[in-house]
Scaffold this motif. Structure first.
Motif, PDB file in Angstrom:
ATOM      1  N   GLN A 179      88.241 158.492 -35.662  1.00  0.00           N
ATOM      2  CA  GLN A 179      89.568 159.069 -35.838  1.00  0.00           C
ATOM      3  C   GLN A 179      90.631 158.196 -35.182  1.00  0.00           C
ATOM      4  O   GLN A 179      91.709 157.991 -35.724  1.00  0.00           O
ATOM      5  N   THR A 180      90.328 157.681 -33.997  1.00  0.00           N
ATOM      6  CA  THR A 180      91.203 156.697 -33.352  1.00  0.00           C
ATOM      7  C   THR A 180      90.383 155.453 -33.067  1.00  0.00           C
ATOM      8  O   THR A 180      89.240 155.538 -32.592  1.00  0.00           O
ATOM      9  N   ASN A 181      90.947 154.293 -33.356  1.00  0.00           N
ATOM     10  CA  ASN A 181      90.230 153.026 -33.238  1.00  0.00           C
ATOM     11  C   ASN A 181      91.107 152.021 -32.501  1.00  0.00           C
ATOM     12  O   ASN A 181      92.317 151.950 -32.745  1.00  0.00           O
ATOM     13  N   ARG A 182      90.503 151.269 -31.622  1.00  0.00           N
ATOM     14  CA  ARG A 182      91.247 150.230 -30.892  1.00  0.00           C
ATOM     15  C   ARG A 182      90.507 148.899 -30.996  1.00  0.00           C
ATOM     16  O   ARG A 182      89.306 148.810 -30.720  1.00  0.00           O
ATOM     17  N   ILE A 183      91.250 147.870 -31.403  1.00  0.00           N
ATOM     18  CA  ILE A 183      90.733 146.502 -31.500  1.00  0.00           C
ATOM     19  C   ILE A 183      91.538 145.632 -30.543  1.00  0.00           C
ATOM     20  O   ILE A 183      92.770 145.636 -30.589  1.00  0.00           O
ATOM     21  N   THR A 184      90.865 144.893 -29.679  1.00  0.00           N
ATOM     22  CA  THR A 184      91.544 143.978 -28.771  1.00  0.00           C
ATOM     23  C   THR A 184      90.870 142.609 -28.830  1.00  0.00           C
ATOM     24  O   THR A 184      89.661 142.508 -29.073  1.00  0.00           O
ATOM     25  N   ILE A 215      95.310 146.213 -31.763  1.00  0.00           N
ATOM     26  CA  ILE A 215      95.653 147.024 -32.926  1.00  0.00           C
ATOM     27  C   ILE A 215      95.022 148.396 -32.740  1.00  0.00           C
ATOM     28  O   ILE A 215      93.810 148.503 -32.513  1.00  0.00           O
ATOM     29  N   ASP A 216      95.843 149.441 -32.808  1.00  0.00           N
ATOM     30  CA  ASP A 216      95.356 150.821 -32.766  1.00  0.00           C
ATOM     31  C   ASP A 216      95.465 151.415 -34.165  1.00  0.00           C
ATOM     32  O   ASP A 216      96.539 151.368 -34.784  1.00  0.00           O
TER      33      ASP A 216
END
Length: 211
Positions: free
Chosen positions: A57-62, A6-7
């Motif tokens: 500001q930008t987030n990445r969940i893996t 999810i970005d």
């Protein structure tokens, strides 16, 4: 094994509002649960903030769909942070995980596509699933579900691909929440569609799926 992602993008005004209110981003995972039939009707649902983090500001969940089964003596009022006491890493669906003498042992013969937990200790415990994720490059492993299980009872935990994203005042993952708000963004990721791109609406402080 499928990797899910999810970005989340949040603009400057959104970040200012979130930080100003002392809030964080919460991700709650779906899980179907069943305690011994005698208690099912009276059992209240427990909502656990799997991931809770200060956004950028930008987030990445893996993450991947791999789990550990845990047991905890923590009470589960809203706001409580679950303290994991015992766990069985690399848990396998279809197996039975029994808490006895302070530790969890595993045996085959459970419910297919689910994790069966059995409490063989006199005190009441909660059981649930631990799941690891990487949030903005940092690995975390926190409870994503919780269910009270009395002595000599069993519970079946079946994880789902559903997730909800919303703002929370909780400080950390593994926190018991009152509920998932009606305004939360609901996502369902699958092995055929394992990613989602999410934005943040400054006007009503909610998340939405962006193209």
């Amino acid at each position: 094994m499928t990797q899910y992602q999810i970005d989340i993008s949040i603009d400057s005004a959104g970040l200012q509002a979130i930080y100003g209110a002392g809030q964080r981003v919460a991700v709650v995972k779906g899980v179907a649960s069943l305690v011994d039939a005698a208690r099912l009707a009276a059992l209240p649902p427990v909502t656990v903030g799997w991931l809770v983090f200060q956004p950028l500001q930008t987030n990445r969940i893996t993450w991947t769909e791999s789990y550990a089964v845990y047991a905890s003596s923590s009470a589960l009022p809203p706001g409580a942070v679950i303290d994991v006491g015992a766990w069985s890493p690399a848990a396998e669906p279809g197996w039975i995980y029994t808490l006895e003498d302070g530790q969890i042992s595993a045996a085959a013969g459970g419910v297919a596509d689910a994790f069966t937990a059995v409490n063989q200790m006199r005190n009441g415990f909660c059981f649930g699933l631990l799941q690891e994720a990487v949030v903005n490059g940092a690995p975390v492993c926190t409870p994503e579900s919780a269910l009270p299980v009395l002595y000599n009872e069993s519970a079946v935990l079946a994880p789902s691909a559903s997730a909800w994203i919303f703002l929370t005042s909780a400080a950390s993952g593994g926190t018991v929440l009152c509920r998932v708000p009606d305004t939360a963004l609901s996502l369902t990721l699958t092995s055929q569609s394992p990613t989602a791109t999410v934005g943040f609406n400054d006007k009503d402080n909610t998340f939405y799926v962006s193209e």
